[in-house]
Design an enzyme around this catalytic site. Structure first.
Site, PDB file in Angstrom:
ATOM      1  N   LYS A  12       2.260  -3.128   6.563  1.00 13.96           N
ATOM      2  CA  LYS A  12       2.574  -3.350   5.152  1.00 13.96           C
ATOM      3  C   LYS A  12       4.065  -3.137   4.883  1.00 13.96           C
ATOM      4  CE  LYS A  12      -1.291  -4.570   3.177  1.00 13.96           C
ATOM      5  NZ  LYS A  12      -1.403  -5.887   2.509  1.00 13.96           N
ATOM      6  N   TYR A  42      -1.520   0.247   9.990  1.00 18.04           N
ATOM      7  CA  TYR A  42      -1.667  -0.466   8.721  1.00 18.04           C
ATOM      8  C   TYR A  42      -0.443  -0.258   7.837  1.00 18.04           C
ATOM      9  CZ  TYR A  42      -3.552  -1.554   4.059  1.00 18.04           C
ATOM     10  OH  TYR A  42      -3.751  -2.052   2.804  1.00 18.04           O
ATOM     11  N   SER A  59       0.836  -1.200   0.000  1.00 12.99           N
ATOM     12  CA  SER A  59       0.000   0.000   0.000  1.00 12.99           C
ATOM     13  C   SER A  59       0.867   1.246   0.000  1.00 12.99           C
ATOM     14  CB  SER A  59      -0.898   0.000   1.242  1.00 12.99           C
ATOM     15  OG  SER A  59      -1.522   1.258   1.437  1.00 12.99           O
TER      16      SER A  59
END
Length: 322
Positions: free
Chosen positions: A147, A143, A119
């Site tokens: 990632k 998040y 991402s």
């Protein structure tokens, strides 16, 4: 070749499975897994469906023991949920990824192509005007951190010869079909999808918020290209920022107005949300994806084209209440 899609019940996973079923490009069988059993696509190649919790190392090892030639790792706890539930985000996004890579490493004489969806959240402010290929990965969300850790694992396991990895940093996918999810970025799709269907949408941020976008069609194209590309030019840096479109929310709305008219744009209701605005403020806005472009990845031509694709693919070619 046999392909395994982990996260196949999600929107991108389902569209990838349908694309491969329609145009296999050398794939002779599909195994589709997720926390709920995915719906097998119609098409001319065999497909199986099952459930898998990436946090269950033994279950992951059993799935990998089938030794698929290509593994698409699309499963993740999305951004908003990973921020709200710290333990769940790390259990799936980090521990689950390591479980997968360790299961591959445990198989003798086995080196599959692994396509890992990362991402643009791996980057954190402050940003340059356009983030290039050598910009530091310093995420500002859980998040994004999860990632970024997955990217480092992919690089290292590829360097050691355990797998042949390609990491693709997806732009925010827009327009996502279906119901809203818990992603903090969901409003980027909501403000287009809902008015196109004749429904009101809530805009929680200001119209000057700028972000990096790609359509579902483009995302599937990225995955398919990563499946077959020559990974030699990647060297040790296996992760790439995918090409996309940089647009403000206001520019999105104007594209909606040009395609669907003033009535559709009028269905957007402004309702500021400080939590979402704070999360989005730490996200990148624009990129220079020269490396991915040189390797053959392709972006959408315009936001109008993204909206028109959604109308064709999800609305049967028409707009309005249904």
């Amino acid at each position: 070749m046999q392909a395994l899609i982990i996260g196949a019940a999600g929107m991108v996973g389902a569209k990838l499975a349908a694309s491969l079923a329609a145009d296999p490009a050398g794939i002779t069988g599909l195994a589709l897994v997720d926390v709920v059993a995915p719906e097998p696509p119609a098409g001319g190649i065999p497909a199986t469906s099952g459930t898998l919790d990436l946090a269950d190392a033994a279950a992951v090892a059993a799935e990998v023991a089938t030794r698929p030639d290509v593994i698409f790792h699309l499963a993740a706890i999305v951004s908003g949920e990973a921020e709200a539930n710290f333990e769940k985000g790390y259990r799936v996004n980090f521990d689950g990824t390591r479980n997968l890579f360790e299961a591959i490493r445990a198989q003798p004489d086995y080196r599959p192509r692994v396509v890992f969806t990362s991402s643009i959240a791996v980057f954190g402010a402050p940003f340059p005007d356009a983030i290039g290929d050598t910009f530091f990965s310093q995420p500002l969300t859980s998040y994004g951190t999860q990632k970024a850790m997955g990217e480092l694992l992919l690089n290292d396991y590829s360097r050691r010869g355990f797998l042949d990895g390609v990491g693709i940093r997806l732009p925010t996918i827009c327009i996502r079909p279906g119901a809203p999810n818990k992603a903090a970025s969901g409003f980027f799709s909501n403000i287009l999808r809902e008015p196109l269907a004749g429904r009101e949408a809530v805009l929680p941020v200001s119209e000057d918020v700028r972000h990096w976008h790609a359509s579902p069609r483009a995302a599937v194209g990225f995955l398919r290209h990563a499946m077959t590309m020559d990974t030699g030019p990647l060297g040790a840096r296996r992760c790439l920022t995918m090409p996309g479109l940089s647009a403000t929310v206001g520019e999105q709305i104007e594209a909606l107005r040009r395609v669907a008219g003033d009535a559709a744009a009028a269905l957007i209701r402004r309702e500021p949300d400080e939590t979402i605005a704070r999360i989005v403020a730490g996200w990148p806005e624009n990129f220079d994806p020269a490396r991915a472009l040189a390797l053959g990845f392709e972006a959408d031509p315009s936001f109008e084209a993204i909206i028109e694709q959604h109308i064709a693919d999800e609305l049967g070619g028409t707009i309005g209440p249904r």
